[in-house]
Design a protein around this motif. Structure first.
Motif, short mmCIF file in Angstrom:
data_model
loop_
_atom_site.label_atom_id
_atom_site.label_comp_id
_atom_site.label_asym_id
_atom_site.label_seq_id
_atom_site.Cartn_x
_atom_site.Cartn_y
_atom_site.Cartn_z
N TYR A 46 0.85 -1.19 0.00
CA TYR A 46 0.00 0.00 0.00
C TYR A 46 0.88 1.24 0.00
O TYR A 46 2.04 1.20 0.40
CB TYR A 46 -0.88 0.05 1.26
N TYR A 47 0.29 2.34 -0.42
CA TYR A 47 0.95 3.64 -0.31
C TYR A 47 -0.07 4.60 0.28
O TYR A 47 -1.19 4.72 -0.23
CB TYR A 47 1.42 4.14 -1.68
N ASP A 48 0.31 5.26 1.34
CA ASP A 48 -0.55 6.26 1.95
C ASP A 48 -0.21 7.61 1.33
O ASP A 48 0.92 8.10 1.46
CB ASP A 48 -0.38 6.29 3.47
N VAL A 49 -1.20 8.21 0.70
CA VAL A 49 -1.01 9.48 0.01
C VAL A 49 -0.67 10.57 1.02
O VAL A 49 -1.32 10.72 2.05
CB VAL A 49 -2.28 9.85 -0.80
N GLN A 50 0.38 11.33 0.69
CA GLN A 50 0.83 12.45 1.53
C GLN A 50 0.35 13.77 0.92
O GLN A 50 0.06 13.84 -0.28
CB GLN A 50 2.35 12.45 1.62
N GLN A 51 0.34 14.79 1.72
CA GLN A 51 -0.03 16.13 1.24
C GLN A 51 0.91 16.51 0.10
O GLN A 51 2.12 16.37 0.20
CB GLN A 51 0.09 17.14 2.39
N GLY A 52 0.35 16.94 -1.03
CA GLY A 52 1.14 17.37 -2.18
C GLY A 52 1.42 16.25 -3.18
O GLY A 52 1.96 16.52 -4.26
N ASP A 53 1.10 15.00 -2.84
CA ASP A 53 1.30 13.89 -3.78
C ASP A 53 0.36 14.00 -4.97
O ASP A 53 -0.77 14.48 -4.84
CB ASP A 53 1.05 12.54 -3.10
N THR A 54 0.83 13.53 -6.10
CA THR A 54 -0.01 13.34 -7.28
C THR A 54 0.20 11.91 -7.74
O THR A 54 1.18 11.26 -7.35
CB THR A 54 0.39 14.30 -8.42
N LEU A 55 -0.72 11.41 -8.55
CA LEU A 55 -0.53 10.05 -9.06
C LEU A 55 0.76 9.97 -9.88
O LEU A 55 1.45 8.95 -9.86
CB LEU A 55 -1.72 9.61 -9.89
N ASP A 56 1.08 11.04 -10.57
CA ASP A 56 2.30 11.06 -11.37
C ASP A 56 3.54 10.95 -10.47
O ASP A 56 4.45 10.17 -10.74
CB ASP A 56 2.37 12.32 -12.23
N SER A 57 3.57 11.71 -9.37
CA SER A 57 4.73 11.67 -8.48
C SER A 57 4.82 10.31 -7.76
O SER A 57 5.91 9.76 -7.58
CB SER A 57 4.70 12.80 -7.46
#
Length: 96
Positions: free
Chosen positions: A40-51
């Motif tokens: 899993y990956y927990d999305v962080q503030q400022g993340d985009t799917l591209d990054s």
């Protein structure tokens, strides 16, 4: 009228053994415990799917499909994404 009679145990066509067969060996197969961890990956503030895609080495389209994301431009901090694994590489075969 013709009648057929069958006798149990005394039928000369049925072979019998004078000695019983030995017992079959008991085979116990112990498998090593396996666990399949889903990354899993927990999305962080400022993340985009591209990054995230670049960071994890997973195509954006695979992240979108694995997570049923309707709008790839809208992910939120704290969202947990399934990170799909690539399929195993096919075994190489040598042809003479």
């Amino acid at each position: 009228m013709l009648a057929a009679l069958a006798a149990c145990g005394d039928d000369p066509v049925t072979p019998t053994r004078a000695t019983p067969l030995p017992p079959l060996p008991t085979v116990i197969t112990t498998l090593a415990p396996t666990t399949t961890l889903v990354p899993y990956y927990d999305v962080q503030q400022g993340d985009t799917l591209d990054s995230i895609s670049k960071q994890l080495g997973v195509p954006v389209a695979d992240l979108v499909a694995a997570n049923a994301i309707e709008d790839p431009n809208r992910i939120e901090a704290g969202q947990r994404l399934i990170v799909p694994r690539p399929p195993p590489a096919p075994a190489s075969s040598s042809v003479p």
